[in-house]
Design a protein around this motif. Structure first.
Motif, PDB file in Angstrom:
ATOM      1  N   ARG A  97       9.829  13.325 -39.208  1.00  0.00           N
ATOM      2  CA  ARG A  97      10.021  14.670 -38.666  1.00  0.00           C
ATOM      3  C   ARG A  97       8.703  15.236 -38.146  1.00  0.00           C
ATOM      4  NH1 ARG A  97      14.372  16.948 -36.414  1.00  0.00           N
ATOM      5  NH2 ARG A  97      14.380  19.199 -36.639  1.00  0.00           N
ATOM      6  N   TRP A  98       7.613  14.905 -38.817  1.00  0.00           N
ATOM      7  CA  TRP A  98       6.297  15.350 -38.362  1.00  0.00           C
ATOM      8  C   TRP A  98       5.964  14.741 -37.006  1.00  0.00           C
ATOM      9  CZ3 TRP A  98       1.788  12.520 -37.397  1.00  0.00           C
ATOM     10  CH2 TRP A  98       0.640  13.288 -37.180  1.00  0.00           C
ATOM     11  N   LEU A  99       6.294  13.468 -36.823  1.00  0.00           N
ATOM     12  CA  LEU A  99       6.050  12.828 -35.532  1.00  0.00           C
ATOM     13  C   LEU A  99       6.866  13.472 -34.416  1.00  0.00           C
ATOM     14  CD1 LEU A  99       6.047   9.046 -36.557  1.00  0.00           C
ATOM     15  CD2 LEU A  99       4.067  10.438 -35.936  1.00  0.00           C
ATOM     16  N   ASP A 100       7.978  14.073 -34.775  1.00  0.00           N
ATOM     17  CA  ASP A 100       8.906  14.628 -33.784  1.00  0.00           C
ATOM     18  C   ASP A 100       8.698  16.125 -33.579  1.00  0.00           C
ATOM     19  OD1 ASP A 100      10.939  14.119 -31.945  1.00  0.00           O
ATOM     20  OD2 ASP A 100      12.501  14.744 -33.332  1.00  0.00           O
ATOM     21  N   VAL A 113       8.845   8.564 -28.647  1.00  0.00           N
ATOM     22  CA  VAL A 113       8.874   9.224 -29.955  1.00  0.00           C
ATOM     23  C   VAL A 113      10.308   9.363 -30.456  1.00  0.00           C
ATOM     24  CG1 VAL A 113       8.320  11.342 -31.186  1.00  0.00           C
ATOM     25  CG2 VAL A 113       6.706  10.428 -29.526  1.00  0.00           C
ATOM     26  N   ASP A 114      11.231   9.695 -29.587  1.00  0.00           N
ATOM     27  CA  ASP A 114      12.634   9.801 -30.000  1.00  0.00           C
ATOM     28  C   ASP A 114      13.150   8.459 -30.504  1.00  0.00           C
ATOM     29  OD1 ASP A 114      12.937  12.528 -29.321  1.00  0.00           O
ATOM     30  OD2 ASP A 114      13.132  11.993 -27.213  1.00  0.00           O
ATOM     31  N   GLY A 115      12.802   7.388 -29.811  1.00  0.00           N
ATOM     32  CA  GLY A 115      13.228   6.063 -30.266  1.00  0.00           C
ATOM     33  C   GLY A 115      12.653   5.707 -31.620  1.00  0.00           C
ATOM     34  N   VAL A 116      11.377   6.024 -31.830  1.00  0.00           N
ATOM     35  CA  VAL A 116      10.732   5.730 -33.111  1.00  0.00           C
ATOM     36  C   VAL A 116      11.380   6.526 -34.237  1.00  0.00           C
ATOM     37  CG1 VAL A 116       8.577   6.018 -34.392  1.00  0.00           C
ATOM     38  CG2 VAL A 116       8.538   5.014 -32.116  1.00  0.00           C
ATOM     39  N   VAL A 117      11.634   7.799 -34.008  1.00  0.00           N
ATOM     40  CA  VAL A 117      12.197   8.653 -35.059  1.00  0.00           C
ATOM     41  C   VAL A 117      13.621   8.225 -35.407  1.00  0.00           C
ATOM     42  CG1 VAL A 117      12.921  11.004 -35.599  1.00  0.00           C
ATOM     43  CG2 VAL A 117      10.718  10.600 -34.499  1.00  0.00           C
ATOM     44  N   ILE A 118      14.452   8.002 -34.396  1.00  0.00           N
ATOM     45  CA  ILE A 118      15.833   7.584 -34.651  1.00  0.00           C
ATOM     46  C   ILE A 118      15.857   6.250 -35.385  1.00  0.00           C
ATOM     47  CG2 ILE A 118      17.977   6.843 -33.545  1.00  0.00           C
ATOM     48  CD1 ILE A 118      17.562   9.845 -33.554  1.00  0.00           C
ATOM     49  N   ALA A 119      15.037   5.301 -34.946  1.00  0.00           N
ATOM     50  CA  ALA A 119      14.998   3.992 -35.600  1.00  0.00           C
ATOM     51  C   ALA A 119      14.465   4.100 -37.018  1.00  0.00           C
ATOM     52  CB  ALA A 119      14.130   3.041 -34.776  1.00  0.00           C
ATOM     53  N   GLY A 120      13.410   4.888 -37.203  1.00  0.00           N
ATOM     54  CA  GLY A 120      12.815   5.002 -38.531  1.00  0.00           C
ATOM     55  C   GLY A 120      13.743   5.628 -39.542  1.00  0.00           C
ATOM     56  N   VAL A 121      14.478   6.664 -39.139  1.00  0.00           N
ATOM     57  CA  VAL A 121      15.405   7.320 -40.068  1.00  0.00           C
ATOM     58  C   VAL A 121      16.575   6.400 -40.385  1.00  0.00           C
ATOM     59  CG1 VAL A 121      16.964   9.278 -40.352  1.00  0.00           C
ATOM     60  CG2 VAL A 121      14.709   9.622 -39.348  1.00  0.00           C
ATOM     61  N   LEU A 155       0.030   4.501 -31.803  1.00  0.00           N
ATOM     62  CA  LEU A 155       0.775   4.585 -30.540  1.00  0.00           C
ATOM     63  C   LEU A 155       1.642   5.834 -30.510  1.00  0.00           C
ATOM     64  CD1 LEU A 155       1.774   3.380 -27.870  1.00  0.00           C
ATOM     65  CD2 LEU A 155       3.472   2.091 -29.188  1.00  0.00           C
ATOM     66  N   VAL A 156       2.308   6.131 -31.615  1.00  0.00           N
ATOM     67  CA  VAL A 156       3.192   7.289 -31.635  1.00  0.00           C
ATOM     68  C   VAL A 156       2.393   8.585 -31.556  1.00  0.00           C
ATOM     69  CG1 VAL A 156       4.900   8.525 -33.007  1.00  0.00           C
ATOM     70  CG2 VAL A 156       4.992   6.044 -32.881  1.00  0.00           C
ATOM     71  N   VAL A 157       1.282   8.664 -32.288  1.00  0.00           N
ATOM     72  CA  VAL A 157       0.459   9.879 -32.234  1.00  0.00           C
ATOM     73  C   VAL A 157      -0.129  10.064 -30.841  1.00  0.00           C
ATOM     74  CG1 VAL A 157      -1.625  10.970 -33.145  1.00  0.00           C
ATOM     75  CG2 VAL A 157      -0.038   9.818 -34.702  1.00  0.00           C
ATOM     76  N   TRP A 158      -0.575   8.977 -30.220  1.00  0.00           N
ATOM     77  CA  TRP A 158      -1.113   9.051 -28.853  1.00  0.00           C
ATOM     78  C   TRP A 158      -0.032   9.488 -27.875  1.00  0.00           C
ATOM     79  CZ3 TRP A 158       0.193   5.897 -24.565  1.00  0.00           C
ATOM     80  CH2 TRP A 158      -0.634   6.061 -23.447  1.00  0.00           C
ATOM     81  N   THR A 159       1.182   8.974 -28.058  1.00  0.00           N
ATOM     82  CA  THR A 159       2.296   9.377 -27.194  1.00  0.00           C
ATOM     83  C   THR A 159       2.604  10.853 -27.369  1.00  0.00           C
ATOM     84  OG1 THR A 159       3.243   7.149 -27.335  1.00  0.00           O
ATOM     85  CG2 THR A 159       4.706   8.917 -26.613  1.00  0.00           C
ATOM     86  N   ARG A 160       2.518  11.330 -28.596  1.00  0.00           N
ATOM     87  CA  ARG A 160       2.778  12.749 -28.827  1.00  0.00           C
ATOM     88  C   ARG A 160       1.741  13.625 -28.135  1.00  0.00           C
ATOM     89  NH1 ARG A 160       2.872  15.628 -34.688  1.00  0.00           N
ATOM     90  NH2 ARG A 160       0.647  15.719 -34.253  1.00  0.00           N
ATOM     91  N   GLN A 161       0.487  13.195 -28.130  1.00  0.00           N
ATOM     92  CA  GLN A 161      -0.533  13.955 -27.425  1.00  0.00           C
ATOM     93  C   GLN A 161      -0.275  13.962 -25.917  1.00  0.00           C
ATOM     94  OE1 GLN A 161      -1.672  15.450 -30.440  1.00  0.00           O
ATOM     95  NE2 GLN A 161      -3.225  15.809 -28.883  1.00  0.00           N
ATOM     96  N   ARG A 162       0.199  12.862 -25.394  1.00  0.00           N
ATOM     97  CA  ARG A 162       0.550  12.818 -23.978  1.00  0.00           C
ATOM     98  C   ARG A 162       1.718  13.760 -23.681  1.00  0.00           C
ATOM     99  NH1 ARG A 162       1.088   7.377 -20.806  1.00  0.00           N
ATOM    100  NH2 ARG A 162       1.145   8.994 -19.207  1.00  0.00           N
ATOM    101  N   GLU A 163       2.640  13.864 -24.604  1.00  0.00           N
ATOM    102  CA  GLU A 163       3.755  14.789 -24.402  1.00  0.00           C
ATOM    103  C   GLU A 163       3.254  16.227 -24.326  1.00  0.00           C
ATOM    104  OE1 GLU A 163       7.434  12.349 -26.518  1.00  0.00           O
ATOM    105  OE2 GLU A 163       6.431  13.968 -27.593  1.00  0.00           O
ATOM    106  N   LEU A 182       2.296  26.633 -25.483  1.00  0.00           N
ATOM    107  CA  LEU A 182       3.348  25.659 -25.744  1.00  0.00           C
ATOM    108  C   LEU A 182       2.834  24.233 -25.741  1.00  0.00           C
ATOM    109  CD1 LEU A 182       6.087  27.354 -23.569  1.00  0.00           C
ATOM    110  CD2 LEU A 182       6.134  27.121 -26.058  1.00  0.00           C
ATOM    111  N   GLY A 183       1.671  23.997 -25.160  1.00  0.00           N
ATOM    112  CA  GLY A 183       1.075  22.664 -25.137  1.00  0.00           C
ATOM    113  C   GLY A 183       0.069  22.438 -26.247  1.00  0.00           C
ATOM    114  N   SER A 184       0.039  23.310 -27.238  1.00  0.00           N
ATOM    115  CA  SER A 184      -0.883  23.181 -28.369  1.00  0.00           C
ATOM    116  C   SER A 184      -0.101  23.326 -29.657  1.00  0.00           C
ATOM    117  CB  SER A 184      -1.975  24.260 -28.286  1.00  0.00           C
ATOM    118  OG  SER A 184      -2.690  24.356 -29.507  1.00  0.00           O
ATOM    119  N   MET A 185      -0.167  22.328 -30.532  1.00  0.00           N
ATOM    120  CA  MET A 185       0.544  22.406 -31.793  1.00  0.00           C
ATOM    121  C   MET A 185      -0.004  23.530 -32.656  1.00  0.00           C
ATOM    122  SD  MET A 185       2.826  20.192 -31.346  1.00  0.00           S
ATOM    123  CE  MET A 185       3.585  20.456 -32.948  1.00  0.00           C
TER     124      MET A 185
END
Length: 477
Positions: A85-88, A170-178, A298-306, A331-334
């Motif tokens: 959930r944190w990754l998402d 990220v969506d693929g990683v989260v769905i697969a991981g859960v 890879l997932v954290v880097w992808t999240r930064q690109r998002e 909106l572009g800053s967590m």
């Protein structure tokens, strides 16, 4: 030389509600197309699978072993779900998808794996008259193919029927991981319950017991094992989701490649026990831990690109009057998002904080939609989906906008010139110093008193369910 834009003109304000879309024809759906029929069939399938898997596991472990296994197996589940959930957090998917995928992994996929693995091992043992060889072959060949295919089915269903919620890696990683977390949960109940039964027969207890050893290996050392395997399949689906509608070969081949890699790593992990006394630790240190680290990076880097995509795409809606100049940065800053939610909760309560969180999610989806449209992957429903997201933002703007602007003032490093004068810093977003801001007559700026919308459009007249904001003056915060 003038270049044509890949996008239709932005709508200045939400359209009037009611009535079908232009050119649309109302048709009565067949009975199997109704949501309640699909949901009912899916829930029935999962419930029946859960009852059957419950009976099978309890039969193998006994009631006491089942309860012990359940109590120990549930421990890593909240941590794994929280991690995914944190990754998402950039574009949180709906909870219903996570509930479905977890239930599928724990019930349907686990049932398929137990039945298919047992049948295959018995068939091999009967055909070869070598039970030991059948067990080894079943663990290293049959189990990876069956289990990863069963888990991949959940990812495929979300990919096909919840396409709006499946937009990238990220969506693929989260769905697969859960999904894999649910599968590992049921499998751990079985292994830990059997280990407890073995200890009951031998009279072992304490640190030297089989239960403690099984718990250490499966829950402490490798809780991420099954999620790691299935995440490779999720990566394949995630990259396929980034492909254009016409790239059909790529959209089929990439998930299959991810599934094959998942089976390969799963087979390597299961086969590590046959590599000698230290084979397990060698595979764990040489393959599992590095692979986990690379995928996490890879997932954290992808999240930064998002987040970068959000900052790049949303200024177009600022120019059209849908967003204030401060919002693309916030909106572009967590960090700014978190500050905005906290600010809304502090001054207006939990419903306002929830409205801000929803606003952030819809704005992120809007940025991703526009990014896909820019790359020719917007789809036939681009305009419809864009209007839906803009309408959702419009309904929540009175609560979310002041909170996001407050967050931008606190978190942005540099002040720039906005549409209404000097603002407390957007970090280079909005309108830079010296630029000519849009005139008030250009689409207007909804939510502010001075500019007025164009005469041919009227703001969406639906009432807002959220309390009207009464934030203090910025200097009072």
């Amino acid at each position: 030389m003038a270049t044509s834009s890949p996008f239709p003109p932005l709508p200045p304000h939400p359209p009037q509600p009611g009535g079908p879309a232009e050119g649309g024809v109302l048709r009565h759906a067949h009975w199997w197309q109704h949501k309640w029929v699909r949901y009912g069939a899916l829930i029935t399938l999962l419930v029946l699978s859960g009852l059957v898997i419950l009976a099978l596991v309890r039969e193998q472990t006994g009631t006491e072993g089942f309860l012990v296994g359940l109590g120990l197996a549930v421990l890593p589940v909240p941590l794994l779900i929280a991690a995914f959930r944190w990754l998402d957090r950039v574009e949180p998917g709906p909870w219903r998808n996570l509930v479905f995928t977890f239930a599928w992994g724990a019930c349907a996929a686990a049932l398929i794996a137990i039945v298919a693995n047992s049948f295959a091992v018995r068939w091999i043992a009967t055909a070869t008259a070598d039970p030991a060889h059948a067990d080894t072959l079943g663990a290293t060949v049959i189990a990876p193919v069956v289990e990863e295919s069963a888990k991949a089915a959940a990812i495929l269903l979300v990919f096909l029927f919840r396409r709006r919620d499946f937009t990238g890696i990220v969506d693929g990683v989260v769905i697969a991981g859960v999904t894999a977390t649910g599968f590992a949960f049921t499998e751990n109940i079985l292994y830990l319950g059997n280990a407890f039964g073995t200890d009951q027969l031998t009279g072992d207890g304490g640190i030297a017991s089989v239960t403690v050893a099984t718990f250490f290996v499966r829950v402490i050392m490798s809780p991420f094992a099954h999620p790691l395997f299935t995440v490779l399949t999720g990566l394949g689906f995630g990259i396929a989701a980034l492909s254009g509608e016409r790239q059909r070969v790529r959209r089929v081949v990439l998930p299959l490649c991810g599934l094959f890699l998942a089976m390969l790593m799963h087979a390597l992990w299961n086969g590590s026990a046959t590599f000698g006394d230290w084979g397990f630790f060698a595979v764990y240190g040489a393959f599992m831990v590095p692979a986990f680290g690379v995928l996490t990076w890879l997932v954290v880097w992808t999240r930064q690109r998002e987040l970068g995509t959000v900052r790049d795409e949303l200024p177009a809606y600022t120019a059209a009057g849908w967003l204030s100049p401060a919002e693309p940065y916030a909106l572009g800053s967590m960090r700014a998002r978190r500050v905005a939610r906290q600010y809304a909760r502090r001054h207006l309560g939990r419903p306002a904080a929830r409205a801000v969180a929803q606003y952030e999610a819809y704005a992120t989806s809007l940025a991703f939609l526009r990014h896909r449209g820019r790359n020719g992957r917007g789809g036939a429903d681009f305009v419809v989906r864009e209007r839906e997201l803009l309408n959702e933002l419009w309904r929540r703007r009175e609560v979310a906008r002041p909170a996001l602007e407050h967050a931008s003032r606190l978190t942005a490093p540099l002040p720039v010139y906005g549409a209404y004068g000097m603002h407390g810093g957007y970090g280079g977003y909005g309108y830079p110093m010296g630029a000519v801001p849009p005139q008030p007559g250009y689409y207007g700026y909804p939510g502010y008193a001075s500019p007025q919308p164009q005469a041919s459009y009227t703001p969406h007249p639906q009432p807002t369910p959220y309390p009207q904001p009464s934030y203090p003056h910025p200097h009072q915060s």
